[in-house]
Design an enzyme around this catalytic site. Structure first.
Site, PDB file in Angstrom:
ATOM      1  N   ASP A  13      56.558  16.324 -26.479  1.00 52.51           N
ATOM      2  CA  ASP A  13      57.997  16.422 -26.781  1.00 52.51           C
ATOM      3  C   ASP A  13      58.272  17.064 -28.136  1.00 52.51           C
ATOM      4  OD1 ASP A  13      58.337  14.886 -24.404  1.00 52.51           O
ATOM      5  OD2 ASP A  13      57.876  13.094 -25.574  1.00 52.51           O
ATOM      6  N   LYS A  16      58.502  22.357 -27.569  1.00 47.55           N
ATOM      7  CA  LYS A  16      57.745  23.586 -27.297  1.00 47.55           C
ATOM      8  C   LYS A  16      58.549  24.550 -26.428  1.00 47.55           C
ATOM      9  CE  LYS A  16      54.505  21.025 -25.477  1.00 47.55           C
ATOM     10  NZ  LYS A  16      54.883  19.675 -25.885  1.00 47.55           N
ATOM     11  N   GLY A  40      58.343  17.637 -19.694  1.00 46.86           N
ATOM     12  CA  GLY A  40      59.756  18.008 -19.599  1.00 46.86           C
ATOM     13  C   GLY A  40      60.081  18.986 -20.706  1.00 46.86           C
ATOM     14  N   HIS A  41      60.674  20.112 -20.359  1.00 46.31           N
ATOM     15  CA  HIS A  41      61.046  21.107 -21.367  1.00 46.31           C
ATOM     16  C   HIS A  41      62.546  21.330 -21.314  1.00 46.31           C
ATOM     17  CE1 HIS A  41      56.816  23.041 -20.873  1.00 46.31           C
ATOM     18  NE2 HIS A  41      56.803  21.960 -21.606  1.00 46.31           N
ATOM     19  N   GLN A 227      52.646  18.450 -22.846  1.00 44.02           N
ATOM     20  CA  GLN A 227      52.303  17.256 -23.636  1.00 44.02           C
ATOM     21  C   GLN A 227      51.847  17.684 -25.044  1.00 44.02           C
ATOM     22  OE1 GLN A 227      50.538  17.245 -20.327  1.00 44.02           O
ATOM     23  NE2 GLN A 227      52.468  16.489 -19.558  1.00 44.02           N
TER      24      GLN A 227
HETATM   25  P1  IMP Z   1      50.769  10.479 -17.456  1.00 43.76           P
HETATM   26  O1  IMP Z   1      50.540  11.875 -17.966  1.00 43.76           O
HETATM   27  O2  IMP Z   1      52.024  10.365 -16.614  1.00 43.76           O
HETATM   28  O3  IMP Z   1      49.564   9.904 -16.811  1.00 43.76           O
HETATM   29  O4  IMP Z   1      51.064   9.553 -18.731  1.00 43.76           O
HETATM   30  C1  IMP Z   1      50.049   9.256 -19.675  1.00 43.76           C
HETATM   31  C2  IMP Z   1      50.637   9.148 -21.081  1.00 43.76           C
HETATM   32  O5  IMP Z   1      51.080  10.429 -21.505  1.00 43.76           O
HETATM   33  C3  IMP Z   1      51.871   8.240 -21.173  1.00 43.76           C
HETATM   34  O6  IMP Z   1      51.870   7.611 -22.458  1.00 43.76           O
HETATM   35  C4  IMP Z   1      53.031   9.207 -21.091  1.00 43.76           C
HETATM   36  O7  IMP Z   1      54.200   8.692 -21.685  1.00 43.76           O
HETATM   37  C5  IMP Z   1      52.461  10.379 -21.860  1.00 43.76           C
HETATM   38  N1  IMP Z   1      53.056  11.654 -21.449  1.00 43.76           N
HETATM   39  C6  IMP Z   1      52.802  12.360 -20.327  1.00 43.76           C
HETATM   40  N2  IMP Z   1      53.535  13.486 -20.317  1.00 43.76           N
HETATM   41  C7  IMP Z   1      54.249  13.504 -21.454  1.00 43.76           C
HETATM   42  C8  IMP Z   1      55.172  14.429 -22.038  1.00 43.76           C
HETATM   43  O8  IMP Z   1      55.484  15.492 -21.514  1.00 43.76           O
HETATM   44  N3  IMP Z   1      55.686  14.055 -23.226  1.00 43.76           N
HETATM   45  C9  IMP Z   1      55.344  12.914 -23.871  1.00 43.76           C
HETATM   46  N4  IMP Z   1      54.477  12.036 -23.378  1.00 43.76           N
HETATM   47  C10 IMP Z   1      53.937  12.332 -22.181  1.00 43.76           C
END
Ligand code: IMP
Length: 444
Positions: A13, A16, A40-41, A227
């Site tokens: 977040d 980017k 999410g962008h 991420q």
């Molecule tokens: P997963 O990718 O859904 O398995 O989540 C694993 C961890 O990564 C969790 O703490 C999520 O909140 C975090 N996470 C996954 N995608 C994002 C993102 O785009 N932004 C921030 N945190 C993320």
């Protein structure tokens, strides 16, 4: 012709999407190489807001192509929903979007598994996943026997594959004490996914070959990280991470394009820290400062809408991830959010078991014990959203940015002061060699 890579250096977040959108002007193809619909962008321009999850934000620029590579895990329903949304706003997808036939497909069983398994860490904690089935899909990819790739959806044995995996998963879920989900209906899943496959057919190609041809033809690639580096499966804050190489290290393996084709790596940072989900965050401010940042920065998850945990800038973590991702220069985003605070803090070291260190720990237990050592800098009262040049930034804001650059050891070339494309200060390459605040002695 070599390409550019944009990597988030925190826990995701970092805005980017906005940066990728700006850089897209100088590139031909924007490439998403890891993760899935967990990202999410948000991009704002011309008074319009665009929210994207899996389609690269390059799609917003006519004349730019977009590629979703085999390193991504693909939920076809989500991609189609996003494509439909973009098309309904007048954007053309056809001939511009390519999706890898190697991408592993997210099925309903992955979403069930994500829900059942999160919260089952041995200490009773939860990773706090986005619940999009990302981890279970990557788990099946590595396990191989239950994996289904996008290219498999076009094979004659696709129905049999779905029946095989659904029956295995049904037996697995039935043995789960907390499971309350209805058994998976293989026929329904097969026909739904066969429908998705038809809709996606014109877009599905061997993207590795496409990208290798493109670099050899001199087209400029822009790799869009998803991420942040601290969520990298191998080098992040394991086990509180995502399931792919979200640092710069994932570019080559995820896209199939060797790292030698990337000659500019931009590390993206928020001017403070945020995290969603579980796991240690040494500079977290569960107090008025955290609330100030959350409300001014609208720090709520794009995908899950969860309030993000907010805190001071952590230079120990950022320096580590900048080194890990081979970052050449930094973009500091959301600087405007820090306005109105009398004093700002930057964590420049950790104290772990009474020992001071600037090394980011490899073990989660050490990070859990880390006590931040802060430097205090003066804040500023002015609103920054109308600032368009380095010269017009308040001196304390420049001093703050300079200190970030010094602690990380990389120049800051871009500063963002608001969500719109126009709210961006881009320094010329010569200027990035000078500090933002010339009065600030080096290594002060
Ligand atoms: P997963 O990718 O859904 O398995 O989540 C694993 C961890 O990564 C969790 O703490 C999520 O909140 C975090 N996470 C996954 N995608 C994002 C993102 O785009 N932004 C921030 N945190 C993320």
């Amino acid at each position: 012709m070599p390409g550019t890579c944009v990597i988030g250096l925190q826990w995701g977040d970092e805005a980017k999407g906005k940066l990728v959108d700006i850089l897209t002007e100088d590139h031909d193809i924007v490439v998403r190489y890891a993760g899935g619909a967990n990202a999410g962008h948000t991009v704002v321009f011309g008074g319009q807001t665009w929210k994207l999850s899996i389609i690269p934000s390059g799609i917003l620029r006519e004349g730019v192509d977009c590629v979703i590579t085999g390193g991504v895990v693909l939920d076809p329903a989500k991609v189609i929903e996003e494509m439909d949304g973009l098309e309904s706003r007048g954007l053309r997808m056809h001939g511009r979007l390519r999706i890898s036939d190697r991408a592993h497909v997210v099925f309903p069983w992955h979403v069930v598994e994500d829900r059942l398994l999160d919260g089952s860490l041995s200490d009773g904690g939860a990773i706090g996943t986005t619940g999009r089935g990302i981890g279970p899909c990557y788990r099946d990819k590595v396990g191989r026997s239950l994996a289904i790739r996008l290219g498999d959806l076009y094979r004659g044995d696709f129905r049999d594959k779905v029946a095989h995996v659904a029956s295995f998963k049904n037996r697995l879920f039935a043995s789960w004490p907390t499971n309350s989900a209805a058994p998976l209906d293989a026929d329904e899943i097969h026909s739904r996914y066969a429908g998705y496959a038809e809709r996606l057919r014109p877009y599905v190609v061997d993207t590795t070959a496409h990208l290798l041809d493109a670099v050899e033809a001199g087209r400029r690639l822009l790799f869009e990280g998803a991420q942040g580096a601290l969520l990298d499966i191998d080098h992040g804050t394991f086990p509180y991470v995502t399931s792919s190489n979200s640092s710069g290290l994932g570019v080559a393996s995820g896209s199939g394009v060797p790292g030698r084709w990337v000659d500019r790596v931009i590390g993206v940072l928020k001017a403070y820290s945020t995290r969603v989900g579980g796991g240690p965050m040494p500079t977290e401010q569960d107090n008025a400062t955290g609330v100030h940042i959350r409300e001014r920065g609208r720090e709520y998850g794009t995908v899950t809408k969860r309030p993000r945990r907010c805190g001071w800038f952590d230079a120990v973590a950022a320096r580590y991830s900048a080194r890990l991702s081979g970052v050449d220069e930094l973009a500091v985003m959301l600087l405007d959010v820090l306005g109105g605070l009398d004093e700002l803090r930057i964590c420049s070291a950790y104290e772990i078991d009474g020992r001071r260190t600037t090394q980011f720990p490899s073990q989660i237990g050490d990070l859990e014990k880390a006590v931040p050592v802060y430097e205090t800098l003066p804040g500023w009262r002015e609103e920054l959203d109308a600032v368009r040049s380095e010269r017009d930034l308040p001196a304390n804001a420049r001093r703050y940015v300079d200190r970030i650059a010094e602690l990380i050891g990389r120049p800051v070339s871009i500063v963002s002061v608001g969500p719109d494309r126009a709210q961006t200060i881009i320094r010329d390459p010569e200027a990035t060699r000078r500090p933002w605040h010339p009065q600030q002695p080096a290594n002060a």
